[in-house]
Design an enzyme around this catalytic site. Structure first.
Site, short mmCIF file in Angstrom:
data_model
loop_
_atom_site.label_atom_id
_atom_site.label_comp_id
_atom_site.label_asym_id
_atom_site.label_seq_id
_atom_site.Cartn_x
_atom_site.Cartn_y
_atom_site.Cartn_z
N ARG A 48 0.86 -1.18 0.00
CA ARG A 48 0.00 0.00 0.00
C ARG A 48 0.90 1.23 0.00
O ARG A 48 2.10 1.13 0.17
CB ARG A 48 -0.94 0.01 1.22
CG ARG A 48 -0.28 -0.48 2.49
CD ARG A 48 -0.61 0.30 3.71
NE ARG A 48 -0.40 1.71 3.56
CZ ARG A 48 0.79 2.32 3.71
NH1 ARG A 48 1.89 1.62 3.94
NH2 ARG A 48 0.89 3.63 3.59
N GLY A 49 0.25 2.39 -0.19
CA GLY A 49 1.00 3.61 -0.40
C GLY A 49 1.12 3.84 -1.89
O GLY A 49 1.56 2.94 -2.63
N ARG A 82 -7.04 -0.56 -7.24
CA ARG A 82 -7.19 0.61 -6.36
C ARG A 82 -7.46 1.84 -7.23
O ARG A 82 -6.56 2.32 -7.91
CB ARG A 82 -5.91 0.85 -5.53
CG ARG A 82 -5.46 -0.28 -4.61
CD ARG A 82 -6.42 -0.54 -3.46
NE ARG A 82 -6.70 0.59 -2.63
CZ ARG A 82 -5.92 1.03 -1.62
NH1 ARG A 82 -4.78 0.42 -1.36
NH2 ARG A 82 -6.30 2.07 -0.89
N GLN A 183 -2.92 2.16 9.88
CA GLN A 183 -1.59 2.24 9.27
C GLN A 183 -0.62 3.07 10.10
O GLN A 183 0.58 2.87 10.03
CB GLN A 183 -1.69 2.83 7.85
CG GLN A 183 -2.44 1.98 6.86
CD GLN A 183 -3.88 2.43 6.71
OE1 GLN A 183 -4.51 2.86 7.68
NE2 GLN A 183 -4.42 2.36 5.50
N ASP A 224 -2.26 10.57 -2.38
CA ASP A 224 -2.50 9.51 -3.35
C ASP A 224 -2.85 10.07 -4.73
O ASP A 224 -2.67 9.38 -5.73
CB ASP A 224 -3.62 8.60 -2.86
CG ASP A 224 -3.16 7.72 -1.71
OD1 ASP A 224 -2.76 6.59 -1.98
OD2 ASP A 224 -3.16 8.18 -0.55
N ASN A 234 -5.98 12.04 -0.03
CA ASN A 234 -5.09 11.25 0.83
C ASN A 234 -5.95 10.41 1.77
O ASN A 234 -7.18 10.50 1.78
CB ASN A 234 -4.14 12.17 1.61
CG ASN A 234 -3.00 11.40 2.26
OD1 ASN A 234 -2.35 10.58 1.62
ND2 ASN A 234 -2.77 11.62 3.54
N LYS A 235 -5.30 9.59 2.55
CA LYS A 235 -5.99 8.67 3.45
C LYS A 235 -7.08 9.38 4.25
O LYS A 235 -6.88 10.50 4.72
CB LYS A 235 -4.97 8.03 4.40
CG LYS A 235 -5.54 7.05 5.41
CD LYS A 235 -6.36 5.94 4.77
CE LYS A 235 -5.59 5.15 3.75
NZ LYS A 235 -6.45 4.13 3.08
#
Length: 333
Positions: A48-49, A82, A183, A224, A234-235
């Site tokens: 991930r990332g 994703r 995370q 992201d 982003n998250k």
């Protein structure tokens, strides 16, 4: 400087990933030899990332070529994994045309290795640019995981933190837990403790209070996808961190490689936000924490508007504020 591990490695047709679903309890590596294994690993957050997803997808195309899958099938399958992280599509857009035009497996592997090496160099440059924003003695809040686990080497936001630490700055890092998949607590704290950097784990809801107390001087996060006007996906929870920074007059910074910038999108409103499984919210490692049958929304990302961002760090340099104008200045750098 750097980390003592790599999240993504490739050798002789085998893609090896550090299984991030097992951290911090177990440091387990999985070996992938088929396209479906790679796609499943991306979907399940084994890797991930945004930058690491792009690197894994690039090597996944080489794995698929060895397997005998067509470029069209491999590209379509990996694109479905994703939808928000633009690095995934950026990497596939470099591999698929070459493969469709007859590139050999060895040539595909070379392109993927080049993407990997480029990200490593980008991480180091972001570290240098980002460290300029972190003063000696600062308390720095970070969200999700933006380190070597999410990239080829040093990270994005964590690269800035690592470089500031390397420069001898006495910084204190506050890592929020980052629900629902944790995370921050599972990955960022593990990574920084392993590197000997002062880090304190805090609940997601504690950031505003710690700013009020004076413990946090700034926040730096990853991204992201970044629209051309500077809006950042982003998250989930990033927008809340930015809100807290605005309310408490603290600078909010973003660090991401140029491959995360999507100049085709005019604003964050055009970014597709991934919705993930309800079980990520109702369960932790298989243990139910909510009533059975509870209704759930689980957006994986949110949008932070450009005007809330004090500076955006890329491997091409810092945008300054306003971020959108800075992106236009850097696009030909």
């Amino acid at each position: 400087m750097g980390s003592s591990f790599r999240a993504v490695t490739y050798r002789d047709g085998v893609l090896t990933l550090l299984d991030q679903t097992e951290l911090p309890q177990r440091e387990t590596y999985v070996e992938l030899r088929k396209l479906e294994q790679v796609a499943d690993a991306i979907e399940r957050l084994v890797v991930r990332g945004a930058p690491a997803i792009g690197i894994a997808a690039a090597y996944g195309m080489a794995v698929a070529a060895r397997e005998g899958v067509s470029p069209e099938v491999a590209d379509a399958r990996l694109r479905r994994t994703r939808p928000t992280a633009v690095n995934l599509f950026w990497a596939l857009d470099r591999l698929k045309p070459a493969w469709s035009e007859g590139a050999s497996t060895a040539e595909l592997e070379s392109i993927a290795q080049q993407i990997d090496a480029e990200d490593g160099a980008a991480c180091r440059r972001m570290g240098e640019f980002g460290a300029e924003l972190i003063p000696d003695g600062a308390g720095v809040l970070t969200h999700c995981n933006t380190g070597a686990l999410a990239t080829a080497e040093w990270g994005t936001a964590l690269a800035a933190i690592r470089m500031a630490h390397e420069q001898g700055k006495r910084i204190r890092v506050y890592a929020d837990e980052t629900r629902p998949v944790l995370q921050g607590s599972r990955l960022t704290v593990w990574e920084l403790m392993r590197d000997g950097i002062d880090v304190t784990l805090v609940p997601d809801g504690a950031a505003a209070h710690l700013m009020y107390e004076g413990a946090i001087d700034c926040a730096i996060v990853g991204a992201d996808r970044i629209a051309s006007n500077g809006d950042v996906a982003n998250k989930i929870g990033t927008r809340g961190v930015a809100c807290a920074c605005r309310a408490h007059d603290r600078p909010f910074y973003v660090a991401a490689p140029w491959s995360t910038v999507d100049l085709s999108l005019p604003s964050g409103r055009e970014i597709r936000i991934e919705e993930r499984s309800p079980e990520e919210v109702t369960h932790i490692r298989g243990v139910a924490i909510a009533p059975e049958g509870a209704k759930v929304r689980n957006p994986a990302f949110d949008i932070t508007p450009a005007e809330w961002i004090a500076d955006l760090v890329t491997d091409r340099g810092r945008t300054g504020s306003p971020v959108g104008a800075g992106l236009q200045r850097l696009k030909n750098a």
